[in-house]
Design an enzyme around this catalytic site. Sequence first.
Site: not given
Ligand code: F6P
Length: 575
Positions: A221, A227, A297-298, A383, A414, A538
């Site tokens: 987003k 990452e 995002g979620r 979240e 199990h 972060k």
């Molecule tokens: O760190 C949490 C977050 O902001 C989430 O809410 C989001 O889904 C995820 O990181 C990834 O963010 P982006 O889509 O901006 O890379």
Amino acid sequence: MGQPRADVPAPIDPTTTAAWARLGELAARYRSDDGTWTTTLTGLFTEPDRVEAHTHPAGDLHVDLSKNLVDAGVLAELVALAREVGLEGHRDAMFAGERINVTEDRAVLHTALRLPRDAELHVDGQDVVADVHEVLDRVYAFATQVRTGAWRGFSGERIRTVVNIGIGGSDLGPVMAYEALTPYVDDALTCRFISNVDPTDAAQTLAGLDPASTLFIVSSKTFTTLETLTNARLSRTWLLDGLREAGVLGADDGDDSPAAREAVARHFVAVSTALDKVADFGIDPANAFGFWDWVGGRYSLDSAIGTSLAIAVGPERFAELLDGFHTMDEHFRTAPLPQNVPALMGLLNVWYVNFLGAHTHAVLPYAQSLHRFPAYLQQLTMESNGKGVRWDGASVRTDTGEVFWGEPGTNGQHAFYQLLHQGTRIVPADFIAFVNPAHPLRDGETDVHELLLANFLAQTRALAFGKSAEEVRAEGTAEAVVAARVFPGNRPTTSILAPALTPAVLGQLIALYEHITFTQGVVWGIDSFDQWGVELGKQLAKQIAPALSGDDSVLDAQDPSTQSLVRYYREHRER
Ligand code: F6P
């Protein structure tokens, strides 16, 4: 990021409502101070027509709430609580595009992502439905090109593997839905997913893939996520090195050469709200799909973030998924609260958390294809509702977000069901199953799916009604172990059945939990659409990183425990 709104009325503190007080009194009738249950499911099931009264349709879902620890009186008070805190008004404000994400001053409009093409919804003078369908059409056209082979890799190979690079909402939705809808995936295509900044993830995911037939979708987003950008760069290097090794690129075609840039353009597309940053990364903006800051995002699987899924299952199936979401949206938007399944399930969760002491909530799909659904729900629910501050900045005066967790049945049986059956804690659980399996296998005369469903039915029954000491004794059990073999029962569950795990049903299930989460957030008065709690880690990771690679001034600024851990790392580092 927008500025927080100052003009929003404070939430109604649920603890000050008349319904809250009455629920407190009713809860005392369920459980005494020493934890003994004084109202039991066995007792509640003597009510005539209990199952009929507590079973509701919602789209294609058949939702049986009867094995929850509630009676009509409690449900009436929960509905009264919802009315006192203004659930219906907040729901309508969300659907109308009001800026209910107060701390970021944003509208919350994931529901607009699944509005039909002929709907209209104006936000700040802009018809967001038209925008949504413009992007959807581009995603569908691109998906079709990849599926038909009209879109090919740099060497002219067809795309056989799509790798989605993203994390959190830019990963969990796509991977969960891809796994759930595997029976609908084109045989000629496979999706893989890279999320973790642990280099093992990229290394293992890319192992064995042919760069010439691999397409990467960088999904982020913000397009700033450490990452995702790291994994995108690793993947770009892997692609270019692989194409050089295969002789598709020349050895002297550097990463910035026109040929390399053309290769990246054929093998990388992006999904983001920040299209300027996409271009900075080197992805052609013509190959980028946008979305909007009013999609959290979620809550973004049904935006262009679902591009990998649209390629895998095709535009028609993706559209069915969106229809499924919309079906549940309409149910939540229009069903009266006493029959409104997301509202009722959200209110039941409030009852368990705030009145009966639940700390966690299990989601147990009796469907292997939903094996990533609990992980997806963890981000959605935790979240969203893992917060101690209300949308007006005041502290909440109640417990909020419970821990969501789960695994598919029967595997969980199990592993951790021991605690569900005989542990000392109340763990409300949602059991999800489908009448028709994707793979109707038989073991001789036995329909294997019926073995699965028998377990689904057996578990909810055992959890609700248990097994008494008399029943254990009647089996000839030695007195010394009778107590250990008693099942106290009285463990609340919700059973959700649907005809089959189709794209439409998956959309309904996801939207169901989105609206459950919303309901709980409104009762608690929190902004379920921000996620400030992820920021500190972060920031600190960025600060600490130089200490790992040898910067002593950064190391000295850390707390003693962090310093000691970094020293251990430095002493043992072999690279
Ligand atoms: O760190 C949490 C977050 O902001 C989430 O809410 C989001 O889904 C995820 O990181 C990834 O963010 P982006 O889509 O901006 O890379």
